[in-house]
Design an enzyme around this catalytic site. Sequence first.
Site, PDB file in Angstrom:
ATOM      1  N   HIS A 105       0.835  -1.211   0.000  1.00  0.00           N
ATOM      2  CA  HIS A 105       0.000   0.000   0.000  1.00  0.00           C
ATOM      3  C   HIS A 105       0.868   1.260   0.000  1.00  0.00           C
ATOM      4  CE1 HIS A 105      -3.997  -1.870   0.526  1.00  0.00           C
ATOM      5  NE2 HIS A 105      -3.377  -2.768   1.288  1.00  0.00           N
TER       6      HIS A 105
ATOM      7  N   ASP B 111      -0.802  -5.112   5.919  1.00  0.00           N
ATOM      8  CA  ASP B 111      -1.762  -5.998   5.264  1.00  0.00           C
ATOM      9  C   ASP B 111      -1.531  -6.031   3.761  1.00  0.00           C
ATOM     10  OD1 ASP B 111      -2.611  -3.300   5.054  1.00  0.00           O
ATOM     11  OD2 ASP B 111      -4.598  -3.967   4.458  1.00  0.00           O
ATOM     12  N   GLU B 112      -2.015  -7.050   3.128  1.00  0.00           N
ATOM     13  CA  GLU B 112      -2.079  -7.187   1.666  1.00  0.00           C
ATOM     14  C   GLU B 112      -0.748  -6.863   0.988  1.00  0.00           C
ATOM     15  OE1 GLU B 112      -6.809  -6.318   0.952  1.00  0.00           O
ATOM     16  OE2 GLU B 112      -5.486  -4.590   1.137  1.00  0.00           O
ATOM     17  N   ALA B 113       0.333  -7.331   1.594  1.00  0.00           N
ATOM     18  CA  ALA B 113       1.668  -7.126   1.014  1.00  0.00           C
ATOM     19  C   ALA B 113       1.961  -8.249   0.022  1.00  0.00           C
ATOM     20  CB  ALA B 113       2.719  -7.068   2.118  1.00  0.00           C
ATOM     21  N   HIS B 114       1.119  -8.373  -0.991  1.00  0.00           N
ATOM     22  CA  HIS B 114       1.187  -9.502  -1.912  1.00  0.00           C
ATOM     23  C   HIS B 114       2.429  -9.462  -2.798  1.00  0.00           C
ATOM     24  CE1 HIS B 114      -2.732 -10.168  -0.396  1.00  0.00           C
ATOM     25  NE2 HIS B 114      -3.370  -9.332  -1.195  1.00  0.00           N
TER      26      HIS B 114
END
Length: 551
Positions: free
Chosen positions: A297, A360-363
């Site tokens: 993000h 979060d959401e550190a893809h």
Amino acid sequence: MTVRSLHPPAPDRKAEAPSKGPLVRRLPRLLCSLLLVASAGATATGSASAADSEDARSVIPLDHVVPAPVSVRPAGDPYAIGSRTVIRVPDRSREARKAAEQLAGLLRPSTGLALPVTSRGGQDGIVLRLGGDRELGSEGYRLDSSRRSVTITARKAAGLFHGIQTLRQLLPASVEKGERQPGPWRVAGGTITDTPRFAYRGAMLDVSRHFFTVGQVKRYIDQMALYKINTFHLHLSDDQGWRIAIDSWPRLATYGGSTQVGGGPGGFYTKDDYREIVRYAADRQVEIVPEIDMPGHTNAALASYAELNCNGVAPPLYTGTEVGFSSLCVPKEITYDFVDDVVREVAAMTPGRYLHIGGDEAHSTSHEDYVAFMDRAQAAVAKYGKTVVGWHQLTGAKPVKGAVAQYWGTTGTEQEVVDAAKAGTRLVLSPANRIYLDMKYTKDTPLGLSWAGYVEVRQSYDWDPGAYIKDTPSSAILGVEAPLWSETLSTSDHIEFMAFPRLAGVAELGWSQAAALDWDSYRTRLAAQGPRWSALGIDFYRSPQVPWPAE
């Protein structure tokens, strides 16, 4: 205050100030008692005459407030606020005096009364007193109402403030208006003794995907404080915008903050703006928790400084809503110079205990890199004297001692979260299918998202935070927080429509004891808040699950 933007923001819609009304003569004891009985016994359909119903509505039963108090003992006649009413601060405390001035500022416009604040002795009027039982803790209060006086007692200023919010709800909804109202202004007789279940009762606003002005943020703080929410999480950075000035990395705000979802002008808070938000919240017993989301993000930061990218090339600014594509460059040492500088400057402006580092959401970050990065980011937070908070993916790394993980899943069964909680990591619960305020109420809701399902008012309220995470001791639960993400929200009306009525339910989940969490009782008390929100100018969703009164 200066909010910088590529062009001036649209005028912010202000909350209506409390309004005023004429005094009412003190009623005879017998008539007051009859009014209390009528008030307690009236039904939604109205079995009394029109005149009786009107009188009954002017005395709100002590147990009709939100959040539900721990103990309510109705007794005796109501107290009538009138031309002789004074607000007393008997111990000359500066904190109590401040609370008294806040109360006077609330009541004067709508009642039309002088309501002088005084430290002179006396047992009549409205009395705010610091002291009392240790059992009240740092946020509890006792409210005693009789024919002669209303007394709010608390050990700390936060308790006085919360007691005032209860007193506010015990007065007619028209007390919230900005001009004089007819009254009468009576407070039911008896005693409320009240303390919170959880220490952390939060709301979050995403100012990154769409930017909201200082005035809009203050408006939301006022609304949450009415329901004893004590923590406000500001999501200050994301792919679509960086919203806080950082002296050592100035392009983060001036360039990274120059847009938002859909390509609008964006904006950012100067340091003075941010300090004003912190001050304003503190005056309402609300602690600010700033979030700098990382390592994912981060497109706004990566676009602002090429050297933060592994390939040394800055990507373009981003105005979409997809997630998981950006990442700070974990192997580069300059990444940690950046993290240290940002954490240092944000921590220096934040008197509260917590600093949120996202996670979060550190893809686009490998698991190995994620663990390595979070180790160093957590160390930076500790270095500058703050307690680290991260989204619950932090539990997949190595949470430091004392860390707080914010759970946003939908099942409460993730083993990493359970294991971390058993090992001492505290949890703030924000299950997306319960209290993500950006979820649509129904398929017909014009705003919001639905990836976690539709979240009607009962779905949002009807669960117990203390029993939600399976196989985890209730002592691991620090509290609850209601996030409001802004992919589809850009105005105060949007915020309010999605937050209300669900935010009031989250406040009750955080404050009231488990035994008090009853949907049938709550929906009736919630319905009574509708006229108050209308008086405040709050645009709320009139859920068909709630028996809203005609206004």
